[in-house]
Scaffold this motif. Structure first.
Motif, PDB file in Angstrom:
ATOM      1  N   LEU A   1      63.811  30.139  64.037  1.00  0.00           N
ATOM      2  CA  LEU A   1      64.814  31.223  64.219  1.00  0.00           C
ATOM      3  C   LEU A   1      65.169  31.640  65.283  1.00  0.00           C
ATOM      4  CD1 LEU A   1      63.784  33.376  61.094  1.00  0.00           C
ATOM      5  CD2 LEU A   1      65.473  31.650  61.254  1.00  0.00           C
ATOM      6  N   LYS A   2      64.192  31.035  66.417  1.00  0.00           N
ATOM      7  CA  LYS A   2      64.413  31.519  67.925  1.00  0.00           C
ATOM      8  C   LYS A   2      65.080  30.585  68.649  1.00  0.00           C
ATOM      9  CE  LYS A   2      61.608  34.020  70.112  1.00  0.00           C
ATOM     10  NZ  LYS A   2      60.153  34.397  70.541  1.00  0.00           N
ATOM     11  N   GLN A   3      65.312  29.504  67.962  1.00  0.00           N
ATOM     12  CA  GLN A   3      66.218  28.275  68.775  1.00  0.00           C
ATOM     13  C   GLN A   3      67.315  28.029  67.749  1.00  0.00           C
ATOM     14  OE1 GLN A   3      63.751  25.369  70.484  1.00  0.00           O
ATOM     15  NE2 GLN A   3      65.515  24.287  71.301  1.00  0.00           N
ATOM     16  N   PRO A   4      68.264  29.088  67.547  1.00  0.00           N
ATOM     17  CA  PRO A   4      69.139  28.874  66.262  1.00  0.00           C
ATOM     18  C   PRO A   4      70.014  27.496  66.381  1.00  0.00           C
ATOM     19  CG  PRO A   4      69.386  30.624  67.382  1.00  0.00           C
ATOM     20  CD  PRO A   4      68.397  30.259  68.119  1.00  0.00           C
ATOM     21  N   ALA A   5      70.484  27.279  67.637  1.00  0.00           N
ATOM     22  CA  ALA A   5      71.157  26.067  67.743  1.00  0.00           C
ATOM     23  C   ALA A   5      70.589  24.795  67.395  1.00  0.00           C
ATOM     24  CB  ALA A   5      71.724  26.061  69.248  1.00  0.00           C
ATOM     25  N   ALA A   6      69.304  24.794  67.682  1.00  0.00           N
ATOM     26  CA  ALA A   6      68.634  23.473  67.395  1.00  0.00           C
ATOM     27  C   ALA A   6      68.405  23.257  65.574  1.00  0.00           C
ATOM     28  CB  ALA A   6      67.287  23.291  67.826  1.00  0.00           C
ATOM     29  N   LEU A   7      68.077  24.634  65.222  1.00  0.00           N
ATOM     30  CA  LEU A   7      67.978  24.477  63.699  1.00  0.00           C
ATOM     31  C   LEU A   7      69.307  24.305  63.042  1.00  0.00           C
ATOM     32  CD1 LEU A   7      65.798  25.971  62.096  1.00  0.00           C
ATOM     33  CD2 LEU A   7      67.465  27.510  61.502  1.00  0.00           C
ATOM     34  N   ILE A   8      70.466  24.708  63.562  1.00  0.00           N
ATOM     35  CA  ILE A   8      71.764  24.641  62.966  1.00  0.00           C
ATOM     36  C   ILE A   8      72.200  23.105  62.925  1.00  0.00           C
ATOM     37  CG2 ILE A   8      74.161  24.894  63.031  1.00  0.00           C
ATOM     38  CD1 ILE A   8      73.205  27.898  64.116  1.00  0.00           C
ATOM     39  N   SER A   9      71.610  22.583  64.237  1.00  0.00           N
ATOM     40  CA  SER A   9      72.230  21.128  64.117  1.00  0.00           C
ATOM     41  C   SER A   9      71.412  20.048  63.919  1.00  0.00           C
ATOM     42  CB  SER A   9      72.163  20.732  65.912  1.00  0.00           C
ATOM     43  OG  SER A   9      71.551  19.654  66.157  1.00  0.00           O
ATOM     44  N   ALA A  10      70.079  20.612  63.369  1.00  0.00           N
ATOM     45  CA  ALA A  10      69.137  19.707  62.561  1.00  0.00           C
ATOM     46  C   ALA A  10      69.603  19.883  61.044  1.00  0.00           C
ATOM     47  CB  ALA A  10      67.696  19.794  62.974  1.00  0.00           C
ATOM     48  N   ALA A  11      69.837  20.918  60.584  1.00  0.00           N
ATOM     49  CA  ALA A  11      70.089  21.208  59.186  1.00  0.00           C
ATOM     50  C   ALA A  11      71.055  20.422  58.538  1.00  0.00           C
ATOM     51  CB  ALA A  11      70.373  22.655  58.968  1.00  0.00           C
ATOM     52  N   PRO A  12      71.069  19.915  57.357  1.00  0.00           N
ATOM     53  CA  PRO A  12      72.228  19.408  56.675  1.00  0.00           C
ATOM     54  C   PRO A  12      73.448  20.225  56.271  1.00  0.00           C
ATOM     55  CG  PRO A  12      70.063  19.253  55.426  1.00  0.00           C
ATOM     56  CD  PRO A  12      69.812  19.973  56.491  1.00  0.00           C
ATOM     57  N   ALA A  13      74.571  19.919  56.593  1.00  0.00           N
ATOM     58  CA  ALA A  13      75.715  20.389  56.397  1.00  0.00           C
ATOM     59  C   ALA A  13      76.045  21.129  55.174  1.00  0.00           C
ATOM     60  CB  ALA A  13      77.118  19.763  56.507  1.00  0.00           C
ATOM     61  N   PRO A  14      76.340  22.447  54.855  1.00  0.00           N
ATOM     62  CA  PRO A  14      76.549  23.101  53.713  1.00  0.00           C
ATOM     63  C   PRO A  14      77.445  22.028  52.528  1.00  0.00           C
ATOM     64  CG  PRO A  14      76.878  24.567  55.531  1.00  0.00           C
ATOM     65  CD  PRO A  14      76.854  23.348  55.955  1.00  0.00           C
ATOM     66  N   GLY A  15      77.295  22.439  51.438  1.00  0.00           N
ATOM     67  CA  GLY A  15      77.862  21.635  50.449  1.00  0.00           C
ATOM     68  C   GLY A  15      79.515  21.942  50.373  1.00  0.00           C
ATOM     69  N   GLY A  16      79.989  22.792  50.916  1.00  0.00           N
ATOM     70  CA  GLY A  16      81.469  23.202  50.826  1.00  0.00           C
ATOM     71  C   GLY A  16      81.903  24.548  50.365  1.00  0.00           C
TER      72      GLY A  16
END
Ligand SMILES: *Cc1c(COP(=O)(O)O)cnc(C)c1O
Ligand SMILES: [Zn+2]
Length: 425
Positions: A384-399
């Motif tokens: 949570l303290k490095q949100p950009a890395a978390l968001i980039s590694a996370a699978p995209a939401p299903g729509g």
């Protein structure tokens, strides 16, 4: 907060001792490097003063201060505490049927394992009457140091790498610290300046220059051995930046063995990003000290992105070699894979915290860790303290769907597997 009645035990911490010239200095002197030769200092204990029955005494209370008999803070001083230590130890199933224990220090008060070290170092300095201090930070130290200084009433200055996430920088500012951003090409520039300041006699809170901070990392060893019924794990895997975490943890195991509370030591594994892995290079090349290698800007593991180890990383290399351990480099793709694997196990890890998982998976895959061995991976910081890395590694939401279209909700749920209503039928 006092967890142990100080009248029942004596203070075992005796002196600062120099790594290089073995000179001793009293603990109440606020010193960093050895005043005689400039070597690194270490706290020496007289473990014979620890009364029998430590495991029983330590069961009282909660958190890091249960172990204060084995820390250098005088027993009559109330620690500066935000509730650090006793983080969860979680068992994860690994590919191939083995399991891995994950020590999740992302759940510390400011979201990283830095809180262990600063709780102790700030408590110690406050007890000496220090009213202002500074540290260098790759990111997480800033907010942690800021928070503990705020609580202690110490004016904090933090020099933070400008590569750190905005959230880590903001966390330090929120705590009232004077925050300055460091631009650099090589970590060598940072450590040279820190060394020069120490030689002027300035008291800093930087790992190893501050001889107290890494003492708190010993508590890993205490918490782990206690959780395992006073048995050491076979392998402990730690992300390495300066190496304060790994070195302190190793020192904790050495003390427990000297006290007769465990009979063998774990193999220590140090993990760095492949983009800059001076410890890995030095282990492979058989060096006693690291050289400068790699590019700190070339990895998302920003908290451990160092191309240069302070003081050559000699202590870290010693711990890895003496323990029969190894150093491991994780490529960028492997870091993101590890973040996702931990995420699926319910654990949020920033890239630098996730590398320990990647090294554990590799160790198991290669057979360096046997499936029946007890291996512990330390997750050092929350995603949570490095949100950009978390968001980039996370699978995209299903729509997206229209909230008013309940049919669309149904179609999603019908594809999602058995739900509670079906289990009742
Ligand atoms: C600081 C930090 C590290 C590196 O710790 P050292 O004690 O400097 O080796 C690893 N992971 C995270 C999340 C950190 O904040
Ligand atoms: Zn010396």
């Amino acid at each position: 907060m006092t967890c142990i009645d100080p009248r029942r035990v004596s203070q075992a911490a005796r002196a600062f001792v120099c790594d290089d010239c073995a000179a001793e200095y009293p603990l109440h002197r606020p010193i960093t490097l050895c005043p005689d030769c400039g070597g690194l200092l270490e706290v020496r204990y007289d473990l014979g003063l620890i009364a029998p029955g430590l495991p029983g005494r330590a069961r009282e209370g909660r958190g890091m201060w249960r172990w204060r008999e084995l820390l250098p803070l005088p027993l009559d001083v109330a620690p500066v505490s935000l509730g650090e230590g006793d983080t969860p130890l979680l068992e994860l199933s690994m590919p191939g049927g083995a399991s891995l224990l994950v020590k999740n220090d992302g759940l510390m008060p400011t979201g990283s394992f830095k809180d262990r070290g600063f709780a102790l170092a700030v408590s110690f300095a406050a007890a000496l009457g220090v009213d202002s201090g500074f540290t260098y930070s790759s990111g997480n130290a800033a907010g942690s140091f800021g928070a503990y200084c705020a609580r202690a009433g110490i004016a904090a200055t933090v020099f933070v790498e400008d590569l750190a996430s905005e959230l880590k920088i903001a966390a330090a500012a929120m705590a009232g610290a004077d925050v300055r951003l460091l631009r650099f090409d090589s970590s060598a520039e940072i450590f040279a300046s820190l060394d020069a300041l120490a030689r002027e006699g300035r008291y800093s809170f930087v790992n190893f220059l501050n001889p107290v901070r890494h003492e708190a990392m010993k508590v890993y060893a205490y918490e782990l051995c206690e959780a395992l019924g006073w048995r050491a794990p076979d392998v402990v895997i730690h992300p390495v930046g300066t190496g304060g975490g790994l070195w302190g943890c190793w020192k904790g195991f050495l003390e427990l063995r000297a006290l007769g509370l465990i009979d063998r030591l774990p193999r220590m594994v140090g993990v760095q990003p492949a983009a800059c892995a001076p410890i890995v290079e030095a282990m492979a090349a058989g060096r006693a000290a690291c050289i400068t290698v790699g590019d700190p800007a070339a990895t998302i593991a920003q908290s451990i992105a160092t191309d240069t180890m302070p003081y050559g990383g000699r202590r870290v290399l010693r711990a890895l070699r003496d323990s029969g351990g190894r150093a491991y480099a994780v490529p960028e793709q492997g870091i993101e894979d590890a973040m996702r694997a931990l995420g699926r196990a319910g654990i949020s890890a920033e890239p630098s915290g996730a590398v320990a998982y990647a090294a554990a998976a590799a160790g198991l895959r290669e057979g360096w860790i046997a499936p029946d061995e007890t291996a512990v991976a330390v997750v050092t910081g929350t995603g949570l303290k490095q949100p950009a890395a978390l968001i980039s590694a996370a699978p995209a939401p299903g729509g997206r769907l229209e909230a008013a279209d309940v049919g669309a909700w149904r179609r999603v749920l019908d594809g999602a597997g058995r739900d509670a209503a079906e289990c009742m039928r």
